[in-house]
Write a protein that holds these residues in place. Sequence first.
Motif, PDB file in Angstrom:
ATOM      1  N   PHE A   1       0.822  -1.209   0.000  1.00 25.99           N
ATOM      2  CA  PHE A   1       0.000   0.000   0.000  1.00 25.99           C
ATOM      3  C   PHE A   1       0.859   1.264   0.000  1.00 25.99           C
ATOM      4  O   PHE A   1       0.427   2.307  -0.488  1.00 25.99           O
ATOM      5  CB  PHE A   1      -1.019  -0.027   1.148  1.00 25.99           C
ATOM      6  N   LYS A   2       2.084   1.165   0.522  1.00 22.56           N
ATOM      7  CA  LYS A   2       3.026   2.291   0.430  1.00 22.56           C
ATOM      8  C   LYS A   2       3.358   2.585  -1.026  1.00 22.56           C
ATOM      9  O   LYS A   2       3.579   3.733  -1.408  1.00 22.56           O
ATOM     10  CB  LYS A   2       4.324   1.921   1.151  1.00 22.56           C
ATOM     11  N   SER A   3       3.449   1.515  -1.828  1.00 21.92           N
ATOM     12  CA  SER A   3       3.830   1.658  -3.244  1.00 21.92           C
ATOM     13  C   SER A   3       2.637   1.952  -4.137  1.00 21.92           C
ATOM     14  O   SER A   3       2.781   2.127  -5.339  1.00 21.92           O
ATOM     15  CB  SER A   3       4.498   0.365  -3.734  1.00 21.92           C
ATOM     16  N   CYS A   4       1.440   1.974  -3.542  1.00 22.26           N
ATOM     17  CA  CYS A   4       0.205   2.041  -4.326  1.00 22.26           C
ATOM     18  C   CYS A   4      -0.005   3.359  -5.070  1.00 22.26           C
ATOM     19  O   CYS A   4      -0.567   3.380  -6.156  1.00 22.26           O
ATOM     20  CB  CYS A   4      -0.992   1.817  -3.397  1.00 22.26           C
ATOM     21  N   LEU A   5       0.417   4.454  -4.442  1.00 25.68           N
ATOM     22  CA  LEU A   5       0.057   5.769  -4.992  1.00 25.68           C
ATOM     23  C   LEU A   5       1.196   6.402  -5.781  1.00 25.68           C
ATOM     24  O   LEU A   5       2.331   6.452  -5.320  1.00 25.68           O
ATOM     25  CB  LEU A   5      -0.357   6.712  -3.864  1.00 25.68           C
TER      26      LEU A   5
ATOM     27  N   GLU B   1      -2.487   8.670  -8.267  1.00 27.43           N
ATOM     28  CA  GLU B   1      -3.128   7.596  -9.018  1.00 27.43           C
ATOM     29  C   GLU B   1      -2.771   6.277  -8.330  1.00 27.43           C
ATOM     30  O   GLU B   1      -1.705   6.164  -7.711  1.00 27.43           O
ATOM     31  CB  GLU B   1      -2.653   7.594 -10.470  1.00 27.43           C
ATOM     32  N   ILE B   2      -3.640   5.301  -8.455  1.00 29.25           N
ATOM     33  CA  ILE B   2      -3.432   4.030  -7.752  1.00 29.25           C
ATOM     34  C   ILE B   2      -2.887   2.989  -8.730  1.00 29.25           C
ATOM     35  O   ILE B   2      -3.559   2.637  -9.703  1.00 29.25           O
ATOM     36  CB  ILE B   2      -4.758   3.529  -7.138  1.00 29.25           C
ATOM     37  N   TYR B   3      -1.675   2.527  -8.461  1.00 28.87           N
ATOM     38  CA  TYR B   3      -1.070   1.503  -9.320  1.00 28.87           C
ATOM     39  C   TYR B   3      -1.758   0.158  -9.083  1.00 28.87           C
ATOM     40  O   TYR B   3      -1.758  -0.364  -7.971  1.00 28.87           O
ATOM     41  CB  TYR B   3       0.426   1.351  -9.025  1.00 28.87           C
ATOM     42  N   MET B   4      -2.342  -0.387 -10.150  1.00 29.36           N
ATOM     43  CA  MET B   4      -3.101  -1.636 -10.034  1.00 29.36           C
ATOM     44  C   MET B   4      -2.251  -2.792  -9.504  1.00 29.36           C
ATOM     45  O   MET B   4      -2.688  -3.576  -8.667  1.00 29.36           O
ATOM     46  CB  MET B   4      -3.682  -2.005 -11.404  1.00 29.36           C
ATOM     47  N   GLU B   5      -1.027  -2.872  -9.975  1.00 34.40           N
ATOM     48  CA  GLU B   5      -0.153  -3.984  -9.589  1.00 34.40           C
ATOM     49  C   GLU B   5       0.053  -4.030  -8.067  1.00 34.40           C
ATOM     50  O   GLU B   5      -0.004  -5.084  -7.438  1.00 34.40           O
ATOM     51  CB  GLU B   5       1.203  -3.818 -10.299  1.00 34.40           C
ATOM     52  N   HIS B   6       0.262  -2.850  -7.471  1.00 30.70           N
ATOM     53  CA  HIS B   6       0.503  -2.800  -6.021  1.00 30.70           C
ATOM     54  C   HIS B   6      -0.798  -2.965  -5.231  1.00 30.70           C
ATOM     55  O   HIS B   6      -0.805  -3.517  -4.130  1.00 30.70           O
ATOM     56  CB  HIS B   6       1.209  -1.497  -5.648  1.00 30.70           C
ATOM     57  N   TYR B   7      -1.908  -2.490  -5.817  1.00 31.37           N
ATOM     58  CA  TYR B   7      -3.216  -2.684  -5.195  1.00 31.37           C
ATOM     59  C   TYR B   7      -3.512  -4.179  -5.083  1.00 31.37           C
ATOM     60  O   TYR B   7      -3.911  -4.680  -4.032  1.00 31.37           O
ATOM     61  CB  TYR B   7      -4.295  -1.982  -6.032  1.00 31.37           C
ATOM     62  N   VAL B   8      -3.278  -4.890  -6.189  1.00 34.61           N
ATOM     63  CA  VAL B   8      -3.509  -6.341  -6.209  1.00 34.61           C
ATOM     64  C   VAL B   8      -2.556  -7.044  -5.234  1.00 34.61           C
ATOM     65  O   VAL B   8      -2.953  -7.949  -4.500  1.00 34.61           O
ATOM     66  CB  VAL B   8      -3.361  -6.898  -7.646  1.00 34.61           C
ATOM     67  N   ALA B   9      -1.302  -6.596  -5.184  1.00 32.73           N
ATOM     68  CA  ALA B   9      -0.325  -7.198  -4.259  1.00 32.73           C
ATOM     69  C   ALA B   9      -0.776  -7.001  -2.810  1.00 32.73           C
ATOM     70  O   ALA B   9      -0.671  -7.911  -1.975  1.00 32.73           O
ATOM     71  CB  ALA B   9       1.054  -6.580  -4.470  1.00 32.73           C
ATOM     72  N   GLY B  10      -1.288  -5.806  -2.508  1.00 33.18           N
ATOM     73  CA  GLY B  10      -1.803  -5.535  -1.161  1.00 33.18           C
ATOM     74  C   GLY B  10      -2.948  -6.473  -0.820  1.00 33.18           C
ATOM     75  O   GLY B  10      -3.030  -7.016   0.283  1.00 33.18           O
TER      76      GLY B  10
ATOM     77  N   ILE C   1      -4.093   2.434   3.653  1.00 38.75           N
ATOM     78  CA  ILE C   1      -5.255   1.710   3.116  1.00 38.75           C
ATOM     79  C   ILE C   1      -6.434   2.665   2.998  1.00 38.75           C
ATOM     80  O   ILE C   1      -7.163   2.677   2.001  1.00 38.75           O
ATOM     81  CB  ILE C   1      -5.606   0.503   4.024  1.00 38.75           C
ATOM     82  N   SER C   2      -6.601   3.498   4.026  1.00 37.62           N
ATOM     83  CA  SER C   2      -7.702   4.465   4.047  1.00 37.62           C
ATOM     84  C   SER C   2      -7.595   5.455   2.886  1.00 37.62           C
ATOM     85  O   SER C   2      -8.596   5.795   2.247  1.00 37.62           O
ATOM     86  CB  SER C   2      -7.687   5.207   5.386  1.00 37.62           C
ATOM     87  N   GLU C   3      -6.383   5.908   2.606  1.00 35.27           N
ATOM     88  CA  GLU C   3      -6.203   6.873   1.518  1.00 35.27           C
ATOM     89  C   GLU C   3      -6.517   6.238   0.159  1.00 35.27           C
ATOM     90  O   GLU C   3      -7.203   6.836  -0.674  1.00 35.27           O
ATOM     91  CB  GLU C   3      -4.767   7.417   1.512  1.00 35.27           C
ATOM     92  N   VAL C   4      -6.047   5.013  -0.040  1.00 38.92           N
ATOM     93  CA  VAL C   4      -6.334   4.303  -1.293  1.00 38.92           C
ATOM     94  C   VAL C   4      -7.848   4.094  -1.429  1.00 38.92           C
ATOM     95  O   VAL C   4      -8.426   4.291  -2.497  1.00 38.92           O
ATOM     96  CB  VAL C   4      -5.577   2.951  -1.337  1.00 38.92           C
ATOM     97  N   TYR C   5      -8.488   3.742  -0.328  1.00 38.44           N
ATOM     98  CA  TYR C   5      -9.945   3.548  -0.341  1.00 38.44           C
ATOM     99  C   TYR C   5     -10.659   4.858  -0.719  1.00 38.44           C
ATOM    100  O   TYR C   5     -11.552   4.876  -1.565  1.00 38.44           O
ATOM    101  CB  TYR C   5     -10.436   3.059   1.036  1.00 38.44           C
ATOM    102  N   THR C   6     -10.261   5.953  -0.079  1.00 36.87           N
ATOM    103  CA  THR C   6     -10.931   7.246  -0.291  1.00 36.87           C
ATOM    104  C   THR C   6     -10.766   7.726  -1.731  1.00 36.87           C
ATOM    105  O   THR C   6     -11.723   8.218  -2.349  1.00 36.87           O
ATOM    106  CB  THR C   6     -10.373   8.301   0.690  1.00 36.87           C
ATOM    107  N   ILE C   7      -9.580   7.586  -2.282  1.00 34.49           N
ATOM    108  CA  ILE C   7      -9.336   8.009  -3.671  1.00 34.49           C
ATOM    109  C   ILE C   7     -10.219   7.201  -4.627  1.00 34.49           C
ATOM    110  O   ILE C   7     -10.841   7.749  -5.546  1.00 34.49           O
ATOM    111  CB  ILE C   7      -7.838   7.851  -4.045  1.00 34.49           C
ATOM    112  N   THR C   8     -10.304   5.891  -4.381  1.00 30.43           N
ATOM    113  CA  THR C   8     -11.137   5.025  -5.225  1.00 30.43           C
ATOM    114  C   THR C   8     -12.605   5.400  -5.086  1.00 30.43           C
ATOM    115  O   THR C   8     -13.337   5.501  -6.077  1.00 30.43           O
ATOM    116  CB  THR C   8     -10.951   3.539  -4.831  1.00 30.43           C
ATOM    117  N   GLU C   9     -13.035   5.606  -3.846  1.00 26.06           N
ATOM    118  CA  GLU C   9     -14.436   5.960  -3.572  1.00 26.06           C
ATOM    119  C   GLU C   9     -14.819   7.244  -4.313  1.00 26.06           C
ATOM    120  O   GLU C   9     -15.866   7.324  -4.970  1.00 26.06           O
ATOM    121  CB  GLU C   9     -14.616   6.143  -2.056  1.00 26.06           C
ATOM    122  N   GLU C  10     -13.965   8.255  -4.249  1.00 24.26           N
ATOM    123  CA  GLU C  10     -14.263   9.541  -4.909  1.00 24.26           C
ATOM    124  C   GLU C  10     -14.293   9.393  -6.425  1.00 24.26           C
ATOM    125  O   GLU C  10     -15.138   9.982  -7.101  1.00 24.26           O
ATOM    126  CB  GLU C  10     -13.225  10.589  -4.488  1.00 24.26           C
ATOM    127  N   LEU C  11     -13.377   8.588  -6.960  1.00 22.02           N
ATOM    128  CA  LEU C  11     -13.332   8.349  -8.407  1.00 22.02           C
ATOM    129  C   LEU C  11     -14.603   7.633  -8.871  1.00 22.02           C
ATOM    130  O   LEU C  11     -15.225   8.029  -9.876  1.00 22.02           O
ATOM    131  CB  LEU C  11     -12.103   7.480  -8.743  1.00 22.02           C
TER     132      LEU C  11
END
Length: 215
Positions: free
Chosen positions: A18-22, A27-36, A195-205
């Motif tokens: 999740f550190k590598s996600c953004l 923007e959220i890198y799919m590869e790191h999202y899936v790894a998380g 995790i919360s930040e990745v969730y919030t960015i996705t939710e807003e998008l």
Amino acid sequence: MAGPDNQKFCLQEVLDSFKSCLSPNREIYMEHYVAGWKGLIKLLNSLGSVFGFISKDAASKTQILMNFLDSKNGSEYATVQSMVKFELDNELVDVNKKGIYPESGCRTLLRLHRALRWLELFLDRLRTSKEDDKTSVMCREAYNESLAHHHPFMIRKAAGLAFYSLPGRPGFLEVMNVGSPEQVVAMLGEAVPLISEVYTITEELYQKHNLLDLP
């Protein structure tokens, strides 16, 4: 050959993913999202077969996203943002709820996104809990605030029973494979906001593009 240790949950792995996600522009890198998520699936599996109904579904969803990443249009799926744009531009999403494109990237990610909220809320409760707090109660409260809204009655009932079999807080902190309870709490303090930040960015998008209730 992969040994059983590869299947053991490790909070550090989830934190690193999740550190590598953004990207620098969030923007959220799919590869790191899936790894998380693969790390979080190990967590669910380590709690026993009672969470199979969620972990199996999450595993199949991460595989679908990996398949998109490996496909000829893989570059369009590099980030969650590029995926949403690509699928909407090419009408590959069931925005009119006609029951088509059941495995679109947008729908697939939405299912993981909803489950991520449950785990985020649960891990945050675990982080702030006291020694004798019940993990079953934390997990149920987190579930009722998030994933329960999207599950039919039978699954909600199964989930309710599954929570009773969770180990107590000391046992749960051991499952994290980090070290002392204090070290686990410190690492959760790092991981949960990410995790919360990745969730919030996705939710807003998804909100912006009316994708939050894809069938």
